[in-house]
Design a protein around this motif. Structure first.
Motif, PDB file in Angstrom:
ATOM      1  N   LYS A  34      -4.376  -5.780  -3.868  1.00  0.00           N
ATOM      2  CA  LYS A  34      -5.304  -4.939  -4.617  1.00  0.00           C
ATOM      3  C   LYS A  34      -4.931  -3.468  -4.569  1.00  0.00           C
ATOM      4  CE  LYS A  34      -8.506  -4.869  -0.879  1.00  0.00           C
ATOM      5  NZ  LYS A  34      -9.362  -5.271   0.006  1.00  0.00           N
ATOM      6  N   ASP A  35      -4.029  -3.091  -3.675  1.00  0.00           N
ATOM      7  CA  ASP A  35      -3.711  -1.672  -3.552  1.00  0.00           C
ATOM      8  C   ASP A  35      -2.454  -1.258  -4.318  1.00  0.00           C
ATOM      9  OD1 ASP A  35      -5.087   0.429  -2.643  1.00  0.00           O
ATOM     10  OD2 ASP A  35      -4.179   0.500  -0.647  1.00  0.00           O
ATOM     11  N   SER A  72      -3.919   5.968   2.011  1.00  0.00           N
ATOM     12  CA  SER A  72      -4.684   5.622   0.818  1.00  0.00           C
ATOM     13  C   SER A  72      -4.020   6.237  -0.402  1.00  0.00           C
ATOM     14  CB  SER A  72      -6.107   6.158   0.946  1.00  0.00           C
ATOM     15  OG  SER A  72      -6.067   7.569   0.884  1.00  0.00           O
ATOM     16  N   TRP A  73      -4.383   5.716  -1.563  1.00  0.00           N
ATOM     17  CA  TRP A  73      -3.865   6.285  -2.811  1.00  0.00           C
ATOM     18  C   TRP A  73      -4.305   7.728  -2.947  1.00  0.00           C
ATOM     19  CZ3 TRP A  73      -0.361   5.135  -6.474  1.00  0.00           C
ATOM     20  CH2 TRP A  73       0.173   3.839  -6.491  1.00  0.00           C
ATOM     21  N   SER A  78       0.851  -1.194   0.000  1.00  0.00           N
ATOM     22  CA  SER A  78       0.000   0.000   0.000  1.00  0.00           C
ATOM     23  C   SER A  78       0.881   1.235   0.000  1.00  0.00           C
ATOM     24  CB  SER A  78      -0.940  -0.010   1.210  1.00  0.00           C
ATOM     25  OG  SER A  78      -0.309   0.619   2.295  1.00  0.00           O
TER      26      SER A  78
END
Lengths: 282, 737
Positions: B484-485, B133-134, B120
């Protein structure tokens, strides 16, 4: 094969190379490895790790000789260099893997018939029959049998490395002997496919992982019973024949490069090596 | 179809539908969402017993892609089963690797499934990297990029080509910065410059297959030079009847040296003098096929053989023999790699080798003009250490406010003397786009986790094109991202571009851009076909060949001036930071298969080692496994000794790759990194780091290791396991070709 069957028909299943070996071969998978082309690059051995779920054991266990490299590249320094300052003719590289002997010394010593000869000419290892006596390992002159001293599945594939494991073959557990299978899962797939399509296997339609990766094409794999296979032709060109050493005829052309390692032990290896070549004029 | 509640074409299914060209039939008409999970709020969870439409349980399907383990650009076929990639093989259609792979290519799956991936985005808060978070990561990054002006922004990458190179150029253009640095430690920068200057073509095609004798000054073409798998396939032709002969001159035996008919170590850094001596003797005997100008002739005449023997330590008889071979066994090919190029006069040494090529008539015979890829914007921006040094200079001058690293780890590869870490501490904001927690990422303020090459889209144009029409090789995802990140390199770059220029918003994602761009390439048939036949064909094949921009060679032989040999009392030995096919420049140290694979020559595993000649070891009083300290003016490292004769007595060779201080469980705190102690000496002409020019002294440390290596015996003990025959015998039985 029941135990009773083994006892009653022992001689049938254990027919020596002198008597033609295993009866009614369907195939006899073999190889030709050209040491003029082998550069010792490790592509084959790494491909073998990828294909065959070989465990990585780490430094400490490697030191104890517990590495699981079914296919390894041995490197020797030339005896001829002993008197020189430098190894002027380079190194000697030897890809060493199970020779799938026709008269394998590992087979008769197994107390539970976990290693046996298949009608394909392979020395098969039945993992769930193996009790880990390691007699086969002791009896192998090529040192190509590898014993699981540990449960490597606990350490070798931390998630998500385990996702790479090839589902076509098992991961072996502690107490079990394992060895090169000539990529028996690939053989199985090709045989099934050929059977479904009602045809014979065509030479070259599949290869072992090592042969497929080899950048110089030093490894040729195929059926030595197929008269048209590349490997058969190479064996013929170099006048190497199957069968025991004791009935070996001298080559018509003694300069041909084909030879089998430890042939004199009468084990009838399925791998023909072609001699390394060096210029002598330098 | 009953499981379908809502039909929408999301990006993923769109991508998968078009991207997985190999499964065209299985995908036909598929517009289902491909994953139905609780997380997405779907009511029905479908058991895996009812497989997704593109999966046939138990059946492996092969998809084409491109290998990114080094920058040679080999084509791949990946075996995918139940949505996982299991095994990589070479793409037989690729003119580069002809269906073959090397050990690093095979291990690509272990980079992909590596347990130590960055999963992440991480932002440095109060001194430590914390998962964010992105959205937060990108808003921070875009804010920083918005505040930086022009050349205060720098980007550092490895070799980058294809449409990723276009994205990099586009970002640099949007930022108004010219500071893109491409860094590779293992490179052929000096060779390229010499080829460009003397032949008018920076990357001529080398016809190993046509050569009858190859004289290589440290070019490890089977292991680490230009395009190793391709070179190995050509080597197989070279060694087939009538069997060419290989002479290798280098201070430490490389994989290529291990395969030589004649292997000799010249005194380190004197390869140029040896080449000139050979050239002089060739001309003296009238064996030259091409005449040189009187200027060049006069300069060469200085290199009479006794003098060359004195400089190089190679006996006159051997020099004469090598010279005569070059003419007897025509056509010849002379190569020069890292150990010739890695000195202050490295360019001159390589030029001396090229001069030899010209004199013996190799140019036009075994050296041909390259067929260059016609789209200049897609050509490889090849990495070098000169760029690393320029970047370090910039840091020293406090020239950058924001630095963006992508797929490169200079904090590990840069010599300590370049002061990279110190310089980076002064940079306001450092971003690392990476798959792994490497040394550079550990120093960064923001870490952006990239998709692995097996999860991402891309195109690649190899710098060394293998002949025939040049190709662009397509990289397509072989599976959904494991984590998934993570995001693809192209997607992140495109996102950064969109934030600066609305024009880029016409592309939903990098895939859309790539597809549009590729379908506009000349040479793609039926591009108007509505069924995407052209695109699917391209993905199935994995590459597109283009009509080459035909080059031609024009010889410009000039005089070459190599420096003489200088002895050093304080630092009597030379450090050779040797390159390994395997761990490469250290980027593969986190791959367990490659750590466990014995080095091709030393056969050591899971550690570093220092190679010493028995003579040197005897003088130092060390045995196998003893720890020594190797000290240069720039620092020192400690490692275990491995003694063999394949090194020059004036050399201590420590392979690159180990000595990581981060980079995951397999790499961290293992062995030593020889790059760290290199002195900041550069090749005068190209500015490349002179990797072999560092002088060192060696002292014994009162500690001992057990040298863990494969094989208990160094020789065959007289057993004929590997038997050797003469080349004459080979030619008698297997013909003259």
């Amino acid at each position: 094969m029941s135990f009773k069957n083994i006892l009653e028909n022992f001689s049938k299943y254990r027919r020596g190379a002198e008597e033609g070996g295993h009866h009614e071969y369907e195939h006899r998978w073999g190889m030709a490895i050209d040491l003029n082309l082998c550069i010792g690059c490790n592509a084959c051995s790494t491909a073998c790790y990828a294909e065959n779920n070989l465990a990585v054991v780490g430094k400490d266990k490697f030191e104890k000789g517990q590495a699981m490299h079914w296919m390894r590249i041995e490197r020797y320094w030339d005896d001829a260099d002993a008197g020189r300052d430098f190894p002027e003719q380079g190194a000697l590289f030897l890809p060493m893997l199970c020779q799938q002997c026709g008269a394998a010394t590992c087979e008769p010593v197994c107390p539970v018939a976990a290693t046996y000869h298949t009608p394909d000419g392979l020395n098969a290892q039945v993992y769930n029959r193996c009790i880990g006596s390691r007699y086969c390992n002791n009896n192998c002159p090529f040192r190509v049998r590898y014993f699981n001293f540990w449960s490597y599945y606990e350490s070798s594939w931390p998630e998500p490395l385990n996702m790479q494991l090839n589902p076509d073959l098992s991961v072996r557990d502690k107490g079990v002997m394992e060895k090169c299978t000539f990529c028996v899962q690939r053989i199985r797939t090709a045989k099934d496919k050929a059977q479904r399509e009602n045809r014979a296997i065509v030479d070259g339609e599949f290869q072992t992982a090592c042969a497929q990766a080899c950048p110089t094409g030093a490894i040729v794999f195929g059926d030595t019973m197929d008269p048209n296979s590349r490997v058969t032709k190479l064996w013929q060109e170099h006048e190497v024949e199957r069968g025991p050493y004791t009935s070996k005829k001298p080559k018509q052309n003694a300069e041909l490069r084909g030879y089998r390692i430890f042939e004199e032990l009468n084990v009838d290896p399925s791998i023909m090596y072609l001699e390394r070549v060096r210029e002598t004029e330098v | 179809m009953s499981k379908m509640k809502s039909v929408k074409i999301d990006r993923r299914s769109f991508l998968k539908m078009l991207g997985w060209g190999g499964a065209g039939t299985a995908l036909a008409g598929c517009d289902l969402p491909t994953t139905v999970t609780l997380e997405e709020g779907k009511e029905e969870v479908v058991s895996y017993l009812m497989p997704e439409e593109y999966v046939i349980p138990g059946i492996g399907v092969w998809y084409a892609s491109t290998c990114l383990q080094c920058d040679a650009g080999c084509g791949l076929h990946g075996r995918v089963r139940e949505g996982r990639v299991l095994k990589l093989e070479g793409n037989p259609d690729s003119p580069i690797n002809h269906g073959k792979t090397c050990m690093m290519g095979q291990a690509g799956v272990q980079a992909h499934y590596n347990p130590d991936r960055v999963t992440s985005p991480m932002l440095r808060k109060n001194g430590t990297l914390q998962a964010v978070s992105w959205d937060e990561a990108l808003s921070e990054l875009n804010g920083r990029l918005g505040a930086v002006s022009g050349d205060r922004f720098a980007m550092v990458t490895g070799t980058v080509s294809g449409h990723q190179a276009v994205l990099v150029s586009a970002l640099m253009e949007q930022m108004g910065s010219s500071n893109h640095f491409a860094h590779e430690t293992i490179n052929a920068r000096v060779w390229r410059q010499v080829c460009e200057d003397m032949l008018g073509d920076p990357m001529p095609r080398l016809r190993l297959d046509k050569a009858q004798v190859i004289l290589s000054f440290g070019a490890d073409f089977l292991g680490t030079w230009l395009s190793p798998v391709h070179m190995a396939t050509e080597y197989a032709k070279f060694r087939s009847a009538p069997r060419g002969m290989l002479v290798q001159i280098e201070p430490k035996m490389t994989l290529t040296g291990g395969n030589a008919d004649l292997w000799l170590p010249a005194r380190p850094g004197t390869e140029g003098a040896l080449a000139l001596g050979i050239a002089n003797f060739v001309i003296e005997r009238g064996w030259n096929k091409v005449n040189v100008t009187p200027n060049v002739r006069r300069a060469l005449a200085e290199y009479d053989l006794p003098k060359v023997e004195e400089i190089t330590g190679i006996p006159v008889s051997k020099i004469k023999r090598i010279a005569s071979l070059l003419s007897e066994r025509s056509p010849a090919l002379v190569l020069a790699g890292a150990s010739a190029a890695g000195f202050e006069d490295g360019y001159e040494s390589v030029a001396a080798a090229m001069l030899l090529n010209i004199i013996v008539g190799a140019v036009g015979e075994t050296i041909e003009a390259s067929a260059q890829f016609p789209e200049a914007a897609l050509l490889a921006r090849q990495g070098s250490t000169a760029d690393l040094i320029k970047f370090a200079k910039g840091l020293e001058n406090k020239a950058f406010d924001v630095v963006l690293f992508a797929n490169t780890n200079p904090v590990y590869t840069a010599p300590e003397a370049l002061g990279l870490e110190k310089g980076l501490a002064e940079v306001g904001f450092k971003v690392a786009m990476t798959q792994f927690p490497d040394e550079t990422a550990m120093l960064a303020d923001l870490v952006l986790p990239l998709a692995s090459p097996l999860e991402d889209w891309g195109t690649h144009v190899a710098a060394y094109q293998a002949g025939g029409d040049p190709v662009i090789s397509v990289q397509q995802p072989l599976m959904e991202p494991i984590h998934k990140d993570v995001r693809g390199f192209g997607d992140v770059m495109l996102g950064l571009l969109k934030a600066r220029n609305k024009e880029f918003e016409q592309f939903a994602d990098y895939y859309a851009y790539l597809k549009t761009a590729m379908l506009n390439m000349p040479g793609l048939a039926d591009k108007d076909n509505k069924n995407d036949a052209a695109w699917n064909n391209l993905l199935q094949k994995g590459l597109l060949s283009a009509k080459p921009a035909k080059g031609k060679l024009s010889i410009k032989a000039h005089t070459v001036e190599v420096a003489g040999y200088q002895h050093s009392k304080e630092y009597p030995l030379h450090l050779v930071p040797s390159a390994r096919l395997g761990l490469w420049d250290g980027r593969h140290a986190n791959i367990p298969w490659l750590q466990e694979a014995p080095d091709q020559i030393a056969k050591v595993v899971w550690d570093s080692w220092a190679e010493l000649h028995p003579k040197t070891a005897h003088e130092l009083g060390v045995k196998n496994g003893d720890i020594i300290r190797v000290s240069s003016a720039s620092g020192s490292i400690e490692t275990q000794v491995y003694i063999h004769k394949g090194v020059h007595p004036d050399v201590v060779a420590v392979p690159m790759g180990q000595g990581h201080t981060a980079y995951g469980r397999y790499a961290k705190n293992r062995g030593a990194n020889p790059l760290k102690v290199l002195n900041p000496i550069t090749d005068k002409k190209t500015g490349e780091l002179a990797t072999h020019a560092t002088r060192v002294k060696v002292s014994k440390v009162p500690r001992k290791n057990i040298l863990v290596k494969m094989g208990g015996s160094e020789t065959q003990m007289g057993r004929p396991l590997v038997r050797t025959v003469s080349a004459d015998q080979f030619r008698r039985t297997e013909g003259e070709g």
